[in-house]
Design an enzyme around this catalytic site. Structure first.
Site, PDB file in Angstrom:
ATOM      1  N   GLY A   1      58.780  11.995  56.260  1.00  0.00           N
ATOM      2  CA  GLY A   1      57.610  12.310  57.090  1.00  0.00           C
ATOM      3  C   GLY A   1      58.061  12.610  58.505  1.00  0.00           C
ATOM      4  N   LEU A   2      57.118  13.061  59.294  1.00  0.00           N
ATOM      5  CA  LEU A   2      57.401  13.463  60.672  1.00  0.00           C
ATOM      6  C   LEU A   2      57.838  12.266  61.515  1.00  0.00           C
ATOM      7  CD1 LEU A   2      54.250  15.711  61.163  1.00  0.00           C
ATOM      8  CD2 LEU A   2      56.626  16.521  60.972  1.00  0.00           C
ATOM      9  N   SER A   3      58.477  12.556  62.640  1.00  0.00           N
ATOM     10  CA  SER A   3      58.794  11.507  63.614  1.00  0.00           C
ATOM     11  C   SER A   3      57.481  10.886  64.101  1.00  0.00           C
ATOM     12  CB  SER A   3      59.555  12.137  64.794  1.00  0.00           C
ATOM     13  OG  SER A   3      59.817  11.156  65.764  1.00  0.00           O
TER      14      SER A   3
ATOM     15  N   SER B   1      55.481   9.183  62.211  1.00  0.00           N
ATOM     16  CA  SER B   1      54.489   9.065  61.128  1.00  0.00           C
ATOM     17  C   SER B   1      54.345   7.622  60.653  1.00  0.00           C
ATOM     18  CB  SER B   1      54.864   9.982  59.950  1.00  0.00           C
ATOM     19  OG  SER B   1      56.148   9.650  59.456  1.00  0.00           O
ATOM     20  N   GLY B   2      55.375   6.795  60.911  1.00  0.00           N
ATOM     21  CA  GLY B   2      55.299   5.390  60.514  1.00  0.00           C
ATOM     22  C   GLY B   2      56.311   4.998  59.451  1.00  0.00           C
ATOM     23  N   LYS B   3      57.295   5.848  59.197  1.00  0.00           N
ATOM     24  CA  LYS B   3      58.286   5.570  58.141  1.00  0.00           C
ATOM     25  C   LYS B   3      58.985   4.231  58.371  1.00  0.00           C
ATOM     26  CE  LYS B   3      60.757   9.237  59.106  1.00  0.00           C
ATOM     27  NZ  LYS B   3      60.012   9.748  60.271  1.00  0.00           N
ATOM     28  N   SER B   4      59.556   4.055  59.574  1.00  0.00           N
ATOM     29  CA  SER B   4      60.348   2.837  59.843  1.00  0.00           C
ATOM     30  C   SER B   4      59.469   1.597  59.812  1.00  0.00           C
ATOM     31  CB  SER B   4      60.991   2.901  61.223  1.00  0.00           C
ATOM     32  OG  SER B   4      61.800   4.016  61.315  1.00  0.00           O
TER      33      SER B   4
ATOM     34  N   SER C   1      64.007  13.712  56.675  1.00  0.00           N
ATOM     35  CA  SER C   1      64.406  14.500  55.487  1.00  0.00           C
ATOM     36  C   SER C   1      63.455  15.675  55.286  1.00  0.00           C
ATOM     37  CB  SER C   1      64.507  13.625  54.237  1.00  0.00           C
ATOM     38  OG  SER C   1      63.534  12.605  54.167  1.00  0.00           O
TER      39      SER C   1
HETATM   40  N1  LIG Z   1      64.538  17.350  67.574  1.00  0.00           N
HETATM   41  C1  LIG Z   1      64.269  16.243  66.907  1.00  0.00           C
HETATM   42  N2  LIG Z   1      63.475  16.301  65.811  1.00  0.00           N
HETATM   43  C2  LIG Z   1      63.234  15.165  65.137  1.00  0.00           C
HETATM   44  N3  LIG Z   1      63.728  13.946  65.452  1.00  0.00           N
HETATM   45  C3  LIG Z   1      64.523  13.855  66.529  1.00  0.00           C
HETATM   46  C4  LIG Z   1      64.822  14.988  67.299  1.00  0.00           C
HETATM   47  N4  LIG Z   1      65.656  14.610  68.312  1.00  0.00           N
HETATM   48  C5  LIG Z   1      65.865  13.307  68.173  1.00  0.00           C
HETATM   49  N5  LIG Z   1      65.178  12.840  67.106  1.00  0.00           N
HETATM   50  C6  LIG Z   1      65.281  11.452  66.652  1.00  0.00           C
HETATM   51  O1  LIG Z   1      66.091  11.510  65.489  1.00  0.00           O
HETATM   52  C7  LIG Z   1      65.446  10.822  64.415  1.00  0.00           C
HETATM   53  C8  LIG Z   1      65.514  11.695  63.163  1.00  0.00           C
HETATM   54  O2  LIG Z   1      66.594  11.298  62.421  1.00  0.00           O
HETATM   55  P1  LIG Z   1      66.612  11.549  60.846  1.00  0.00           P
HETATM   56  O3  LIG Z   1      67.989  11.177  60.422  1.00  0.00           O
HETATM   57  O4  LIG Z   1      65.483  10.853  60.204  1.00  0.00           O
HETATM   58  O5  LIG Z   1      66.386  13.141  60.775  1.00  0.00           O
HETATM   59  S1  LIG Z   1      66.706  14.156  59.571  1.00  0.00           S
HETATM   60  O6  LIG Z   1      66.261  13.521  58.312  1.00  0.00           O
HETATM   61  O7  LIG Z   1      68.145  14.409  59.546  1.00  0.00           O
HETATM   62  O8  LIG Z   1      65.929  15.386  59.890  1.00  0.00           O
HETATM   63  C9  LIG Z   1      63.996  10.653  64.788  1.00  0.00           C
HETATM   64  O9  LIG Z   1      63.627   9.384  64.273  1.00  0.00           O
HETATM   65  P2  LIG Z   1      62.162   9.034  63.759  1.00  0.00           P
HETATM   66  O10 LIG Z   1      61.304   9.162  64.980  1.00  0.00           O
HETATM   67  O11 LIG Z   1      62.288   7.622  63.279  1.00  0.00           O
HETATM   68  O12 LIG Z   1      61.762   9.972  62.662  1.00  0.00           O
HETATM   69  C10 LIG Z   1      63.995  10.746  66.297  1.00  0.00           C
HETATM   70  O13 LIG Z   1      64.089   9.460  66.860  1.00  0.00           O
HETATM   71  N1  LIG Z   2      49.285   2.351  60.345  1.00  0.00           N
HETATM   72  C1  LIG Z   2      50.453   2.496  60.983  1.00  0.00           C
HETATM   73  N2  LIG Z   2      51.583   2.552  60.267  1.00  0.00           N
HETATM   74  C2  LIG Z   2      52.782   2.722  60.896  1.00  0.00           C
HETATM   75  N3  LIG Z   2      52.931   2.829  62.235  1.00  0.00           N
HETATM   76  C3  LIG Z   2      51.816   2.775  62.989  1.00  0.00           C
HETATM   77  C4  LIG Z   2      50.536   2.626  62.388  1.00  0.00           C
HETATM   78  N4  LIG Z   2      49.622   2.605  63.366  1.00  0.00           N
HETATM   79  C5  LIG Z   2      50.304   2.739  64.529  1.00  0.00           C
HETATM   80  N5  LIG Z   2      51.623   2.835  64.308  1.00  0.00           N
HETATM   81  C6  LIG Z   2      52.641   2.998  65.354  1.00  0.00           C
HETATM   82  O1  LIG Z   2      53.192   4.286  65.210  1.00  0.00           O
HETATM   83  C7  LIG Z   2      54.598   4.273  65.502  1.00  0.00           C
HETATM   84  C8  LIG Z   2      55.359   4.726  64.273  1.00  0.00           C
HETATM   85  O2  LIG Z   2      56.720   4.732  64.606  1.00  0.00           O
HETATM   86  P1  LIG Z   2      57.861   4.649  63.518  1.00  0.00           P
HETATM   87  O3  LIG Z   2      57.541   3.611  62.502  1.00  0.00           O
HETATM   88  O4  LIG Z   2      59.147   4.530  64.271  1.00  0.00           O
HETATM   89  O5  LIG Z   2      57.739   6.085  62.829  1.00  0.00           O
HETATM   90  P2  LIG Z   2      58.891   6.988  62.208  1.00  0.00           P
HETATM   91  O6  LIG Z   2      59.954   6.074  61.644  1.00  0.00           O
HETATM   92  O7  LIG Z   2      58.200   7.793  61.143  1.00  0.00           O
HETATM   93  O8  LIG Z   2      59.399   7.830  63.340  1.00  0.00           O
HETATM   94  C9  LIG Z   2      54.937   2.835  65.889  1.00  0.00           C
HETATM   95  O9  LIG Z   2      54.879   2.734  67.283  1.00  0.00           O
HETATM   96  C10 LIG Z   2      53.823   2.024  65.228  1.00  0.00           C
HETATM   97  O10 LIG Z   2      53.549   0.823  65.896  1.00  0.00           O
END
Ligand SMILES: Nc1ncnc2c1ncn2[C@@H]1O[C@H](COP(=O)(O)OS(=O)(=O)O)[C@@H](OP(=O)(O)O)[C@H]1O
Ligand SMILES: Nc1ncnc2c1ncn2[C@@H]1O[C@H](COP(=O)(O)OP(=O)(O)O)[C@@H](O)[C@H]1O
Length: 198
Positions: free
Chosen positions: A32-34, A36-39, A106
């Site tokens: 899912g998108l950055s 989105s709540g994956k972690s 991904s």
């Molecule tokens: N340009 C850009 N686009 C998206 N994300 C960015 C970018 N630059 C840095 N980040 C940070 O890198 C995390 C993404 O790492 P991933 O290993 O999940 O990415 S990927 O699957 O290889 O596309 C991502 O983590 P999440 O926010 O947890 O998704 C971001 O923290």
């Molecule tokens: N229902 C929810 N599920 C997951 N995260 C949520 C939700 N509502 C709010 N959030 C907030 O949204 C953000 C999601 O971040 P994160 O889990 O790091 O997402 P990702 O790993 O997809 O980038 C966190 O700050 C979290 O507290």
């Protein structure tokens, strides 16, 4: 010089590790998108599984990029290599008998389909389908704001592609529910698969 690689059959097999743990290994793949709540959701789900005595491991985007994959950026080629290496590590964790949670953007359908091909019915694709507008409003790392100001390029969902799964095993939009409820919904669907004896 040619390097020859020999595989070795060790006495403790993956089947023996699975039998000892009392549940099968699974690869729970969050995409899912950055923001989105994956972690967040993967962490809470892992906690619930752990509390039930399931043996788990969690691989998470930022953590893996800080160590194993710190040589990789976010170009399409590096993202492919990122997912390929994570797939290799996840394979080792599955052999160890662990329920392995992976939380990575991904973005490429082809890479995720390759994982499904490798791991078959051990692979569970979980689409965290939170809409882009919600992710942008959350913006926990300020990345979307930077991208909108032109300070960051190749941001997934803005100027880099995200290909949503066409047939995910599970999908969850985290916008309408708090994190705990999202993890509970997934736990209720997944835990029955783990009670089955190998
Ligand atoms: N340009 C850009 N686009 C998206 N994300 C960015 C970018 N630059 C840095 N980040 C940070 O890198 C995390 C993404 O790492 P991933 O290993 O999940 O990415 S990927 O699957 O290889 O596309 C991502 O983590 P999440 O926010 O947890 O998704 C971001 O923290
Ligand atoms: N229902 C929810 N599920 C997951 N995260 C949520 C939700 N509502 C709010 N959030 C907030 O949204 C953000 C999601 O971040 P994160 O889990 O790091 O997402 P990702 O790993 O997809 O980038 C966190 O700050 C979290 O507290």
């Amino acid at each position: 010089m040619t390097t020859r690689v020999f595989t070795h059959n060790h006495p403790v097999t993956p089947e023996m590790r699975t039998a000892q743990k009392g549940h099968p290994p699974l690869l729970l793949w969050f995409t899912g998108l950055s923001g989105s709540g994956k972690s967040t959701v993967a962490g809470l789900l892992e906690q619930k599984l752990h509390d039930e005595g399931i043996h788990t491991a969690l691989l998470d985007g930022d953590n893996v990029r800080a160590g194993l994959n710190r040589d990789l950026g976010l170009s399409p080629a590096h993202r492919r290599e990122n997912i390929r290496r994570i797939g290799e590590v996840a394979g080792l964790f599955l052999e160890a008998g662990l329920v392995t949670l992976c939380a990575f953007i991904s973005p490429s359908r082809q890479e995720r389909d390759a994982l499904r091909k490798t791991f078959g019915d051990r692979f569970v694709e979980i689409h965290v389908s939170t809409p882009l507008e919600v992710c942008m409003a959350r913006d926990p790392k300020g990345l979307y704001a930077k991208a909108e100001k032109g300070l960051l390029s190749g941001m997934t969902g803005l100027d880099a592609p995200y290909e949503p799964p066409e047939n995910p095993d599970l999908a969850i939009d985290t916008a309408p529910h708090p994190p705990e409820a999202c993890a509970r919904l997934l736990f209720d669907r997944l835990f029955p698969l783990l009670k089955r004896q190998p």
